[in-house]
Design a protein around this motif. Structure first.
Motif, PDB file in Angstrom:
ATOM      1  N   MET A 116      36.742   8.462   9.720  1.00 18.26           N
ATOM      2  CA  MET A 116      35.797   7.879   9.701  1.00 18.26           C
ATOM      3  C   MET A 116      33.729   7.915   9.142  1.00 18.26           C
ATOM      4  SD  MET A 116      35.371   7.858  12.742  1.00 18.26           S
ATOM      5  CE  MET A 116      33.560   7.533  13.155  1.00 18.26           C
ATOM      6  N   LYS A 117      34.575   8.107   7.332  1.00 21.79           N
ATOM      7  CA  LYS A 117      34.137   8.279   6.951  1.00 21.79           C
ATOM      8  C   LYS A 117      33.816   6.658   6.504  1.00 21.79           C
ATOM      9  CE  LYS A 117      32.695   9.856   1.432  1.00 21.79           C
ATOM     10  NZ  LYS A 117      33.180  10.419   0.738  1.00 21.79           N
ATOM     11  N   VAL A 118      34.968   5.977   6.069  1.00 28.07           N
ATOM     12  CA  VAL A 118      34.777   4.678   6.129  1.00 28.07           C
ATOM     13  C   VAL A 118      34.367   3.809   6.924  1.00 28.07           C
ATOM     14  CG1 VAL A 118      36.883   2.625   5.231  1.00 28.07           C
ATOM     15  CG2 VAL A 118      36.672   5.190   3.877  1.00 28.07           C
ATOM     16  N   VAL A 119      34.870   4.276   8.439  1.00 25.72           N
ATOM     17  CA  VAL A 119      34.488   3.878   9.557  1.00 25.72           C
ATOM     18  C   VAL A 119      32.607   3.762   9.700  1.00 25.72           C
ATOM     19  CG1 VAL A 119      34.566   3.859  12.401  1.00 25.72           C
ATOM     20  CG2 VAL A 119      36.486   4.239  10.630  1.00 25.72           C
ATOM     21  N   GLU A 120      32.634   5.135   9.244  1.00 25.60           N
ATOM     22  CA  GLU A 120      30.675   4.538   9.268  1.00 25.60           C
ATOM     23  C   GLU A 120      29.717   3.564   8.620  1.00 25.60           C
ATOM     24  OE1 GLU A 120      29.838   8.841  10.004  1.00 25.60           O
ATOM     25  OE2 GLU A 120      28.227   8.064  12.008  1.00 25.60           O
ATOM     26  N   GLN A 121      30.228   3.654   7.631  1.00 29.14           N
ATOM     27  CA  GLN A 121      29.628   2.864   6.272  1.00 29.14           C
ATOM     28  C   GLN A 121      29.654   1.368   6.851  1.00 29.14           C
ATOM     29  OE1 GLN A 121      32.488   2.367   3.529  1.00 29.14           O
ATOM     30  NE2 GLN A 121      32.325   4.395   2.560  1.00 29.14           N
ATOM     31  N   ASP A 122      29.763   0.771   8.134  1.00 35.33           N
ATOM     32  CA  ASP A 122      29.528   0.132   9.174  1.00 35.33           C
ATOM     33  C   ASP A 122      29.057  -0.250  10.261  1.00 35.33           C
ATOM     34  OD1 ASP A 122      30.571  -1.989   6.144  1.00 35.33           O
ATOM     35  OD2 ASP A 122      32.211  -1.613   7.034  1.00 35.33           O
ATOM     36  N   ALA A 123      27.731   0.739  10.201  1.00 34.85           N
ATOM     37  CA  ALA A 123      27.671   1.301  11.451  1.00 34.85           C
ATOM     38  C   ALA A 123      26.568   0.121  12.384  1.00 34.85           C
ATOM     39  CB  ALA A 123      26.991   2.738  11.772  1.00 34.85           C
ATOM     40  N   LEU A 124      25.558  -0.041  11.184  1.00 32.91           N
ATOM     41  CA  LEU A 124      24.700  -0.672  11.671  1.00 32.91           C
ATOM     42  C   LEU A 124      25.246  -2.579  12.223  1.00 32.91           C
ATOM     43  CD1 LEU A 124      22.481  -1.540  11.107  1.00 32.91           C
ATOM     44  CD2 LEU A 124      22.108  -2.406   8.656  1.00 32.91           C
ATOM     45  N   PHE A 125      26.473  -2.437  11.394  1.00 35.88           N
ATOM     46  CA  PHE A 125      27.106  -3.698  11.940  1.00 35.88           C
ATOM     47  C   PHE A 125      27.756  -3.939  13.372  1.00 35.88           C
ATOM     48  CE2 PHE A 125      27.924  -4.088   7.445  1.00 35.88           C
ATOM     49  CZ  PHE A 125      27.360  -5.852   7.112  1.00 35.88           C
ATOM     50  N   TYR A 126      27.808  -2.609  13.828  1.00 35.58           N
ATOM     51  CA  TYR A 126      28.366  -2.706  14.442  1.00 35.58           C
ATOM     52  C   TYR A 126      27.417  -2.212  16.097  1.00 35.58           C
ATOM     53  CZ  TYR A 126      32.078   0.275  11.952  1.00 35.58           C
ATOM     54  OH  TYR A 126      33.040   0.572  11.967  1.00 35.58           O
ATOM     55  N   THR A 127      26.145  -1.830  15.713  1.00 34.36           N
ATOM     56  CA  THR A 127      24.780  -2.050  16.661  1.00 34.36           C
ATOM     57  C   THR A 127      24.776  -3.273  16.906  1.00 34.36           C
ATOM     58  OG1 THR A 127      24.440   0.563  15.022  1.00 34.36           O
ATOM     59  CG2 THR A 127      22.484  -0.767  17.003  1.00 34.36           C
ATOM     60  N   ARG A 128      24.786  -3.868  15.449  1.00 39.55           N
ATOM     61  CA  ARG A 128      23.908  -5.145  16.334  1.00 39.55           C
ATOM     62  C   ARG A 128      25.255  -6.248  16.628  1.00 39.55           C
ATOM     63  NH1 ARG A 128      20.701  -6.624   9.964  1.00 39.55           N
ATOM     64  NH2 ARG A 128      19.268  -5.150  10.566  1.00 39.55           N
ATOM     65  N   SER A 129      26.199  -6.301  16.984  1.00 43.35           N
ATOM     66  CA  SER A 129      27.243  -7.148  16.935  1.00 43.35           C
ATOM     67  C   SER A 129      28.200  -6.361  17.915  1.00 43.35           C
ATOM     68  CB  SER A 129      28.421  -7.613  16.071  1.00 43.35           C
ATOM     69  OG  SER A 129      29.289  -6.468  15.983  1.00 43.35           O
ATOM     70  N   GLY A 130      27.915  -5.660  18.706  1.00 45.72           N
ATOM     71  CA  GLY A 130      28.752  -4.336  19.959  1.00 45.72           C
ATOM     72  C   GLY A 130      29.915  -4.557  19.456  1.00 45.72           C
ATOM     73  N   GLY A 131      30.233  -4.413  18.293  1.00 47.86           N
ATOM     74  CA  GLY A 131      31.630  -3.724  17.187  1.00 47.86           C
ATOM     75  C   GLY A 131      31.643  -2.678  17.841  1.00 47.86           C
TER      76      GLY A 131
END
Length: 296
Positions: A116-131
């Motif tokens: 999860m430490k690696v996964v959360e590094q891109d949380a902003l991209f998930y929010t913006r893209s629905g990923g």
């Protein structure tokens, strides 16, 4: 209580083909199938294992000196020889000291927190893209406890979860994972059971049964059924049309994936022959098959 551990062989960022939006893929190690065209042969064994590229090796011997089990040795040509039967990756120090990355280890243990430490590094991209996070493999369902805890933690942190699976697992294991995911991507490689056994090593009956159970228990889960198009194996129009009809009957999207041989070098690094030889799939042939199923 000790944290749950899982064996993962890769974490890949910025994927756009494995669920909606921009996603981080976590590749679980271990798979019950042995598909002849598998592009990730390092995913098949549930244990960590050596990969070796002699083209990068300068024969320095540092890895041999670091190994305490007699697994590694240099031959007369200063090329590494690996006793794979003696090592299951418990101590990957040999790969760590290789200056040229000729020796690598596929797979290591992770805690949920480490992933999860690696996964959360891109949380902003998930929010913006629905990923979000996509669990893949190998076969995630071979590590059900780690899968459950990882997906539950991602959901707790409001990160969308998708799962890529062969669907080859006991029904209770398969269905128990579904409440924790938002999207399912599932392979149907061939509808003929005899052919399926021959080219993957297992029957397709459990896979097809799990698909029916999925729709019975979770009728509204977003589902994408995928078929990797393998020349001479499942590339007949009749087989693909029948699979597309199955997907439609289940209210699922249907996607064809083109065969490629980009995993060939990985077989060599594992000391294994490439099962598919020089088989190729032309862009024209694949496009024709796509038109065939899209017209249904």
């Amino acid at each position: 209580m000790s944290p749950t551990l899982g064996t993962v062989f890769n974490i890949q960022k910025f994927s756009i083909h494995d669920g909606p939006g921009i996603r981080t893929l976590v590749f679980f190690k271990g798979c019950p199938l042995r598909c002849r065209w598998c592009c990730n042969p390092e995913s098949q064994s549930p244990l960590p294992e050596h990969g070796y590229n002699p083209e990068k090796c300068f024969g320095c011997g540092r890895c041999v000196a670091r190994c305490s089990r007699g697994v590694l040795s240099l031959n007369e040509e200063r090329r590494l020889e690996i006793r794979r039967d003696l090592c299951h990756g418990e101590c990957p120090d040999c790969a760590k000291v290789c200056p040229d990355k000729a020796l690598v280890f596929y797979g290591r243990s992770y805690t949920v927190a480490e992933v999860m430490k690696v996964v959360e590094q891109d949380a902003l991209f998930y929010t913006r893209s629905g990923g979000g996070l996509t669990v893949s493999g190998g076969e995630p369902l071979m590590q059900p406890e780690f899968l459950h805890d990882l997906c539950a933690e991602a959901r707790r942190r409001r990160i969308d979860v998708a799962m890529e699976t062969s669907g080859y697992a006991p029904e209770d294991v398969f269905l128990s994972a579904i409440p924790l995911i938002g999207h399912l991507l599932m392979d149907v490689k061939h509808l003929d059971d005899d052919v399926h056994r021959r080219v993957t090593g297992v029957s397709n009956r459990l896979i097809l049964s799990n698909l029916q159970a999925l729709r019975r228990e979770f009728p509204h889960l977003p589902l994408r059924i995928r078929t990797p198009v393998i020349p001479g194996v499942n590339d007949s129009e009749d087989n693909l049309k029948a699979t597309a009809e199955l997907a439609r009957s289940l209210g699922a999207e249907y996607e064809l994936l083109p065969y490629h041989s980009m995993g060939r070098s990985k077989y060599a690094s594992l000391g294994r022959p490439y099962p598919m030889g020089d088989v190729q799939l032309s862009k024209e042939a694949f496009a024709a098959l796509q038109n065939c199923v899209s017209s249904l």
